[in-house]
Write an enzyme that holds these catalytic residues in place. Sequence first.
Site, PDB file in Angstrom:
ATOM      1  N   HIS A 267       0.839  -1.210   0.000  1.00 61.26           N
ATOM      2  CA  HIS A 267       0.000   0.000   0.000  1.00 61.26           C
ATOM      3  C   HIS A 267       0.872   1.259   0.000  1.00 61.26           C
ATOM      4  O   HIS A 267       0.883   1.987  -0.972  1.00 61.26           O
ATOM      5  CB  HIS A 267      -1.000   0.026   1.154  1.00 61.26           C
ATOM      6  CG  HIS A 267      -1.890  -1.166   1.208  1.00 61.26           C
ATOM      7  ND1 HIS A 267      -2.665  -1.554   0.135  1.00 61.26           N
ATOM      8  CD2 HIS A 267      -2.134  -2.079   2.203  1.00 61.26           C
ATOM      9  CE1 HIS A 267      -3.346  -2.648   0.460  1.00 61.26           C
ATOM     10  NE2 HIS A 267      -3.042  -2.986   1.693  1.00 61.26           N
ATOM     11  N   ASP A 318      -5.335  -8.298  -2.936  1.00 59.72           N
ATOM     12  CA  ASP A 318      -5.662  -7.975  -1.550  1.00 59.72           C
ATOM     13  C   ASP A 318      -6.940  -8.647  -1.061  1.00 59.72           C
ATOM     14  O   ASP A 318      -6.955  -9.827  -0.770  1.00 59.72           O
ATOM     15  CB  ASP A 318      -5.710  -6.455  -1.374  1.00 59.72           C
ATOM     16  CG  ASP A 318      -5.594  -6.033   0.082  1.00 59.72           C
ATOM     17  OD1 ASP A 318      -5.668  -6.903   0.972  1.00 59.72           O
ATOM     18  OD2 ASP A 318      -5.437  -4.830   0.347  1.00 59.72           O
TER      19      ASP A 318
END
Length: 452
Positions: A267, A318
């Site tokens: 991220h 994810d």
Amino acid sequence: MRRLIFDHALLPDGWAERVALTLRDGWIEAVEPNATGEGERVAGIALPGMPDLHSHAFQRGMAGLAETRGPASDSFWTWRQVMYRFLERLTPETLEAVSAFAMMEMVEGGFTALAEFHYLHHDSAGHPYADRAELSARIAAAAAASGIGLTLLPVFYAHSDFGGLPPTEGQRRFVNDIDGFVHLLEGAATAIAPLPDSRLGVAPHSLRAATTQEIAALVGMVPDGPIHIHIAEQMQEVEGCLAWSGRRPVEHLLDSQKVDARWCLVHATHLLPAETTAMAVSGAVAGLCPLTEANLGDGIFDGVSYLAQGGRFGIGSDSNIELDAPAELKLLEYSQRLRDRGRNLMVRGQEGASTGRALYAAALAGGSQALGRRIGALATGRRADIVVLDAAHPDLAAVAGDRWLDAYIFVAGKDAIDRVMVGGEALVEGGRHRDRDALAARYRAALSALRA
């Protein structure tokens, strides 16, 4: 030994026609453009398969459950409570079924290898299974059922927040101490050993969940393996790290650990310019998951500045709300356009360079590095992971070369995928996984049990 002849293929030095790949035991032994002679012809446009560098496979089973407005402002933190409630009922059997279905969808969506960031370790009461690596073994079984290549990243999780605070009740299925984690890692290594070309790494969950000393110990457990960590995903995390240490998360990590090419910083959404520069210089990979980051309202990674300084990135799925490699790349570029109000921004190079080609090539290189495997290219000595696009697809039929990638990523998406091979084995034909029906039946049964 097999000799496959592709009509068109993207090689490291560009596009080529009638490309023969000689395969042995799942590896590319020779590459011959403009090939003559005999071989098994494969119609279409061959691309290196895309690595998925960040996944929590079990979350596929909760896709759509957090799309209801709450009584107050919703955020990542309210989504996390939905996730905690979902996993209370997850059993080893349902974990395996959900994960296998997710991995099958990854392959259909153009991903041929996976880094599974696996943090669910214990039973619903928080007790270790008799085999500490029981759930790691279930992930390995799911990978075997789907055929996807696997880098397994057992996750170390010990604390609820910065400063080593004790874990909460909702985190009881994740938690280990260092000694327990050593045994878990040993079991995980045994679990993945039968898989072809599998790789083991470690993942300190985050700076919230592992102390500086614990992270240093984890790094030493896999001297040559990949190391992944969630970092700077949310502003609340940044503010908490500042209050605790006086430094922002990426700044703190780079100051306290020897971050290098083995690391993947997942991220890394909220960086100051100096952090962006330092991360690019470190050689680490930015693990970007645009679909999930958009779904959770995380924010937008500054890909333009990062790339300008030589930064490396890859893409991941994810939370697995949508398993589609070209869609991840498209949203990555579109997010930069929305923020900067420009077009074709994730391209380093001269006028006329293809955005699709630039995105695909960068994500192949960064993803392969993050997985610690010899994948990501149609080249001698690489794993034979291949995505074949349908050259007759309406959006691809009237273009060629880099325009194929532009059309694949920005127009046709995964509908253009005809075949997918992992280690030279054909898993997808006509866009459909060979075991879709059986894996989907197991998935439906698992969801019926989980949502009853």
